[in-house]
Design a protein around this motif. Structure first.
Motif, PDB file in Angstrom:
ATOM      1  N   UNK A 139      15.150   0.880 -11.197  1.00  0.00           N
ATOM      2  CA  UNK A 139      15.008   0.275  -9.875  1.00  0.00           C
ATOM      3  C   UNK A 139      16.302  -0.443  -9.530  1.00  0.00           C
ATOM      4  N   UNK A 140      16.910  -0.044  -8.432  1.00  0.00           N
ATOM      5  CA  UNK A 140      18.116  -0.705  -7.931  1.00  0.00           C
ATOM      6  C   UNK A 140      17.723  -1.612  -6.769  1.00  0.00           C
ATOM      7  N   UNK A 141      18.006  -2.900  -6.916  1.00  0.00           N
ATOM      8  CA  UNK A 141      17.689  -3.869  -5.866  1.00  0.00           C
ATOM      9  C   UNK A 141      18.966  -4.475  -5.319  1.00  0.00           C
ATOM     10  N   UNK A 142      19.007  -4.638  -4.011  1.00  0.00           N
ATOM     11  CA  UNK A 142      20.119  -5.364  -3.414  1.00  0.00           C
ATOM     12  C   UNK A 142      19.996  -6.849  -3.708  1.00  0.00           C
ATOM     13  N   UNK A 143      21.112  -7.549  -3.620  1.00  0.00           N
ATOM     14  CA  UNK A 143      21.122  -8.998  -3.852  1.00  0.00           C
ATOM     15  C   UNK A 143      22.174  -9.614  -2.934  1.00  0.00           C
ATOM     16  N   UNK A 144      22.005 -10.889  -2.625  1.00  0.00           N
ATOM     17  CA  UNK A 144      22.999 -11.586  -1.804  1.00  0.00           C
ATOM     18  C   UNK A 144      24.331 -11.609  -2.565  1.00  0.00           C
ATOM     19  N   UNK A 145      25.450 -11.805  -1.886  1.00  0.00           N
ATOM     20  CA  UNK A 145      26.743 -11.843  -2.578  1.00  0.00           C
ATOM     21  C   UNK A 145      26.751 -12.866  -3.708  1.00  0.00           C
ATOM     22  N   UNK A 146      27.556 -12.614  -4.718  1.00  0.00           N
ATOM     23  CA  UNK A 146      27.540 -13.452  -5.926  1.00  0.00           C
ATOM     24  C   UNK A 146      27.825 -14.918  -5.615  1.00  0.00           C
ATOM     25  N   UNK A 147      28.686 -15.197  -4.623  1.00  0.00           N
ATOM     26  CA  UNK A 147      29.010 -16.597  -4.329  1.00  0.00           C
ATOM     27  C   UNK A 147      27.881 -17.326  -3.604  1.00  0.00           C
ATOM     28  N   UNK A 148      26.812 -16.587  -3.226  1.00  0.00           N
ATOM     29  CA  UNK A 148      25.686 -17.203  -2.527  1.00  0.00           C
ATOM     30  C   UNK A 148      24.428 -17.266  -3.403  1.00  0.00           C
ATOM     31  N   UNK A 149      24.494 -16.662  -4.595  1.00  0.00           N
ATOM     32  CA  UNK A 149      23.324 -16.673  -5.475  1.00  0.00           C
ATOM     33  C   UNK A 149      22.998 -18.115  -5.876  1.00  0.00           C
ATOM     34  N   UNK A 150      21.754 -18.497  -5.724  1.00  0.00           N
ATOM     35  CA  UNK A 150      21.317 -19.853  -6.054  1.00  0.00           C
ATOM     36  C   UNK A 150      21.338 -20.808  -4.896  1.00  0.00           C
ATOM     37  N   UNK A 151      21.780 -20.340  -3.707  1.00  0.00           N
ATOM     38  CA  UNK A 151      21.875 -21.203  -2.531  1.00  0.00           C
ATOM     39  C   UNK A 151      20.712 -21.019  -1.561  1.00  0.00           C
ATOM     40  N   UNK A 152      19.666 -20.291  -1.986  1.00  0.00           N
ATOM     41  CA  UNK A 152      18.534 -19.994  -1.103  1.00  0.00           C
ATOM     42  C   UNK A 152      18.994 -19.283   0.162  1.00  0.00           C
ATOM     43  N   UNK A 153      19.885 -18.332  -0.023  1.00  0.00           N
ATOM     44  CA  UNK A 153      20.391 -17.558   1.107  1.00  0.00           C
ATOM     45  C   UNK A 153      19.287 -16.675   1.676  1.00  0.00           C
ATOM     46  N   UNK A 154      19.524 -16.165   2.877  1.00  0.00           N
ATOM     47  CA  UNK A 154      18.539 -15.298   3.527  1.00  0.00           C
ATOM     48  C   UNK A 154      18.226 -14.093   2.645  1.00  0.00           C
ATOM     49  N   UNK A 155      16.960 -13.836   2.416  1.00  0.00           N
ATOM     50  CA  UNK A 155      16.445 -12.743   1.595  1.00  0.00           C
ATOM     51  C   UNK A 155      17.002 -12.786   0.170  1.00  0.00           C
ATOM     52  N   UNK A 156      17.108 -13.982  -0.376  1.00  0.00           N
ATOM     53  CA  UNK A 156      17.471 -14.105  -1.780  1.00  0.00           C
ATOM     54  C   UNK A 156      16.221 -14.325  -2.618  1.00  0.00           C
ATOM     55  N   UNK A 157      16.132 -13.634  -3.720  1.00  0.00           N
ATOM     56  CA  UNK A 157      15.071 -13.856  -4.704  1.00  0.00           C
ATOM     57  C   UNK A 157      15.646 -13.551  -6.076  1.00  0.00           C
TER      58      UNK A 157
END
Length: 578
Positions: free
Chosen positions: A115-133
């Motif tokens: 399963x390949x999942x998209x993710x927010x850019x690395x510099x935004x991980x952990x910032x509760x960015x839009x559609x981050x999980x």
């Protein structure tokens, strides 16, 4: 399972013009390099670079599903039917979380999936960015391995590792989380095929001493039994199992996941054991003196009450996953290894046991306690519906089910003589699995008929995928066992809760399945009595350019027997209303 390590392509070594690729290009290039031909996906912002790359790709089939859960079920069905890993591509946040049920389903049944999942850019991980999980954290308990790619230079290696891990040893789902900048950044593409993980080396050859012990027990048994699980199908060991059982003339019972791993037309077959297994399979399990468990994990739906499970037998357990051995039931001869390699090794050493008296006992059980199909001229009995589907398809179809009464009746009354022919959620028991898994199976095996036997409850959980099936002209035959209720829940409420049918009756809420099918562009038929049933099946089998929905209005309060009540031993079966 088919390994991806041997994949060969003419363009594995990149030219100077394509040596530097962005992450999206690397993903598509690597998938093609390891012979992936089908992806089930749904686009979203975090994976738009990948979908932009797919726009110009014409030799990789992308199937646009209507919900990510159905995408993971479709990939699961594709994997079970073909033996190749299923592939899913979704976006971040809800795209990833929607796949969780399908991933857990695959994990419980050891199905290879990436399963390949998209993710927010690395510099935004952990910032509760839009559609981050945190999909890596969320899926850690239900994946064999998962990865968060933080350096585009590692992307190709991670993809190849993911497929290697998913398909080797005990198969299972693997997730790769792709931050958006990792699929936009560039690096050199190597085309390196070899995968080496020093800490991951599954044992394939069984220990010679243990193999000799197993052969000795079988040779001297008076009442031997082979208990075959899903590992026989996943390990593609059906020929080895059949050869051994026929040569030694030992009876074979299979689990739900093992159906088709041993041909049910063979005289050695006892059908399925367990909660809704045959009387003779359950009694043979209880009375045997040597039990050879092959690629099975002693699931609670198989064993019943543990202290009553095969209490007098010496137990041999073959499994490629050492953590499965002794986990639920103590065994006398554990053998860690690939069943496809271990079975012939035992067979070469074993002598045919003298078990005529044992066969006399088993044949008496078969004669006195057969599976029964109740007769009715007015209403469709569910058991008869499955039997007629088996007859119309000559037992050659890939049968996919949801979970409940219809699942058990399909397991009991369809004759499975081929492997990779019964697809069902065994471990997790996922309603909504059947229809999308059937789509995946049909796309993976276009030359085989695919029948989805489902319930009116389970079908409605993923019914929206009719849009996908119509768009891609997938000719699935969907047979709804419509009893206007959640059948297995209602059965338990009848037997154990004084007929207090709390929230299990669907009559007023069910749609007109025929009209609904036609509104999507599928064909729809209904049968309300046995005479109409044969006509509907005949019409449905002639349609091969779109899905067909068959609404079989069956006996509403029919119960599924035999049944081992919760907390009972296998030999404490309830065989019917009396």
């Amino acid at each position: 399972m088919k390994s991806i390590d041997s994949a060969e392509t003419d363009d594995a070594t990149p030219s100077s013009e394509t040596a530097f690729l962005n992450g999206a290009e690397i993903l598509i290039r690597t998938l093609k390099d390891i012979n992936v031909d089908t992806i089930f996906g749904y686009p979203g912002g975090a994976v738009l670079p990948v979908y932009d790359e797919l726009f110009d790709v014409h030799d990789l089939n992308h199937v646009l599903i209507r919900h990510e859960q159905a995408g993971s079920h479709a990939a699961d069905g594709y994997a079970r039917a073909t033996g190749k890993p299923g592939v899913v591509l979704v976006t971040s946040g809800p795209g990833g979380t929607n796949t969780v049920t399908g991933i857990a389903t695959a994990a419980m049944d050891s199905i290879p999936m990436v399963v390949f999942t998209g993710q927010v850019p690395t510099n935004m991980i952990g910032n509760d960015a839009f559609q981050e999980a945190d999909i890596v954290g969320i899926t850690r308990p239900i994946t064999k391995q998962n990865y968060l790619v933080k350096d585009v230079n590692n992307l190709e290696r991670v993809i190849r590792e993911a497929f290697h891990v998913a398909t080797s040893g005990r198969p299972g789902p693997v997730l790769v989380d792709l931050p958006k900048d990792m699929i936009q950044n560039k690096c050199q593409y190597s085309g390196q095929k070899e995968v080496s993980i020093p800490s991951y080396k599954p044992t394939r050859e069984g220990h010679s001493t243990q193999i000799s012990k197993a052969a000795h027990l079988l040779s001297n048994a008076k009442k031997p039994l082979i208990y075959a699980g899903g590992g026989v199908v996943l390990g593609e060991a059906w020929k080895e199992l059949t050869d051994m059982a026929e040569r030694l003339n030992i009876p074979v019972t299979t689990t739900l996941m093992g159906l088709g791993g041993f041909p049910e037309g063979k005289p050695q077959s006892l059908g399925m054991l367990g909660m809704h297994g045959t009387y003779y399979a359950n009694m043979a399990t209880t009375e045997c003196d040597v039990l050879l468990a092959v690629g099975a994990r002693f699931d609670d739906r198989v064993t019943g009450r543990l202290d009553g499970f095969s209490p007098n037998s010496k137990k041999i357990h073959i499994d490629i996953d050492p953590s499965n051995i002794g986990k639920n039931v103590p065994v006398d001869v554990p053998i860690v290894g690939d069943v496809k390699k271990v079975l012939p090794a035992i067979d070469r050493q074993a002598q045919k046991p003298a078990i005529d008296d044992w066969w006399d006992t088993i044949n008496t059980w078969k004669k006195e306690h057969p599976l029964i199909i109740p007769e009715s001229s007015d209403t469709i009995k569910p058991q008869l519906m499955v039997q007629r589907i088996s007859e119309v398809t000559n037992g050659e179809a890939i049968v996919v089910t949801d979970v409940g009464q219809h699942q058990m009746w399909a397991a009991q009354h369809y004759t499975f003589n081929h492997p990779q022919s019964f697809l069902s959620s065994g471990g997790l028991g996922t309603m909504g699995y059947g229809f999308p898994a059937a789509m995946g199976a049909a796309l993976g095996c276009p030359d085989r008929p695919v029948v989805c036997i489902t319930g009116d409850g389970g079908f409605q959980m993923t019914i929206y995928e009719l849009a996908t099936a119509v768009e891609y002209e997938i000719p699935i035959k969907i047979a709804i066992m419509n009893n206007n209720c959640l059948g297995m829940v209602r059965q338990w409420q009848e037997l154990f809760y004084n007929k207090r049918y709390s929230h299990s009756i669907l009559k007023k809420g069910n749609p007109d399945f025929v009209k609904l099918a036609e509104s999507y562009g599928a064909a729809g038929f209904r049968a309300s009595n046995p005479k109409e049933m044969d006509s509907v099946l005949e019409q449905a089998m002639e349609i091969n350019d779109r899905p067909v929905v068959m609404d079989f209005v069956v006996e509403e309060f029919e119960n599924c027997y035999p049944m081992v009540p919760s907390g009972a031993a296998l030999n404490e079966m309830v065989e019917g209303e009396e």
